[in-house]
Design a protein around this motif. Structure first.
Motif: not given
Length: 290
Positions: A88, A86, A285, A92-94, A102
């Motif tokens: 993020s 990940l 995503h 670019t959040p999860a 993300n």
């Protein structure tokens, strides 16, 4: 180039008891199209994984039609290619606490850097091997993604010029374009991240660790200057190399449809979005793979 076919006889991760998928070339410069593959979870048969991995290394990029994966099994499917990681940040959040994917959402206007040619995380000593995008919300028109083959860009250079480039070292930096300050609302966090991401040095010409092919390793988002030459020479050489990456002869342009998946070798393929979709939404995503 001949079509590659694979018979999938292990029905555990597939919708049908037996299924044939095809892999055909996408663009002359790079890429292949995978059709007929449907993933419903579980382990991917080794024969299938090997066929996809070979095509990915041969072509640099794979496109998968809508329906190949869902948002729920997107990350699990990509674990067949390596360790999902990940990456993020504030923009670019999860997707959720349970996934390593993300969200990349165009509604935040601070994502201008997405429209500059780049290799994901190229400011790090070890960028991800692969990147994948799944189209969740795509514009009715516009919003395509451009991909460029840095191996082909190198191979098109004059051999004497290419040999000279192999003697040079280049510097990459997290905030080379000055966009990062606009991405952090918290100035203390911006300063902390800036301190964590010191400039790194690499050769301009890299050798792919699996294919052995040479490539240009410079990009407009993170490359700052070439060491050991004057500022004028550095800027001039980088302009030539950036233009080589942007040459239409080494590119492919992907038009998104909801549910489409694109997976590429982040070591050799650069990309950039095209911001020509006005006020429409564009949400992906993203998964990075080591």
């Amino acid at each position: 180039m001949p079509i590659l076919e694979a018979e999938l006889l292990d029905k555990t991760p597939l919708r049908d008891t037996a299924q044939t998928f095809t892999i055909t070339p996408w663009q002359p410069a790079l890429g292949a199209v995978v059709k007929g593959l449907r993933y419903d979870g579980g382990a991917i048969p080794e024969e299938t994984r090997a066929s996809l991995k070979k095509a990915l290394l041969d072509h640099g990029l794979l496109t998968f039609e809508p329906g190949t994966v869902t948002g729920q099994d997107f990350t699990e499917f990509l674990e067949a290619f390596g360790d999902v990681v990940l990456y993020s940040g504030p923009l670019t959040p999860a997707v959720s606490a349970k996934t390593q994917a993300n969200v990349v959402d165009s509604t935040d206007k601070r994502v201008a850097r997405n429209y500059i040619w780049h290799i994901d995380q190229a400011f790090r000593p070890n960028p991800p091997n692969y990147t994948a995008l799944l189209g969740k919300i795509v514009p009715e028109f516009g919003g395509d993604t451009l991909f460029s083959n840095a191996v082909l860009a190198y191979e098109r250079l004059d051999p004497l010029f290419a040999a000279y480039l192999e003697t040079l070292t280049v510097v990459h930096y997290w905030d080379a374009t000055g966009h990062m300050a606009d991405r952090f609302l918290d100035k203390e966090e911006f300063a902390r991240q800036r301190a964590l991401n010191a400039p790194i040095e690499t050769s301009i010409v890299r050798v792919h660790p699996e294919t052995g092919r040479k490539q240009l390793f410079v990009n407009e988002s993170y490359t700052t200057y070439i060491k050991g030459v004057s500022r004028t020479v550095s800027q001039s050489l980088l302009t030539i190399l950036f233009e080589a990456i942007k040459s239409p002869e080494v590119q492919g342009r992907f038009h998104w449809t909801p549910g489409a998946l694109v997976l590429w070798d982040n070591r050799t393929v650069q990309h950039r979005g095209i911001g020509d979709f006005a006020s429409q939404s564009r949400v992906f995503h993203r998964v990075c793979i080591n």
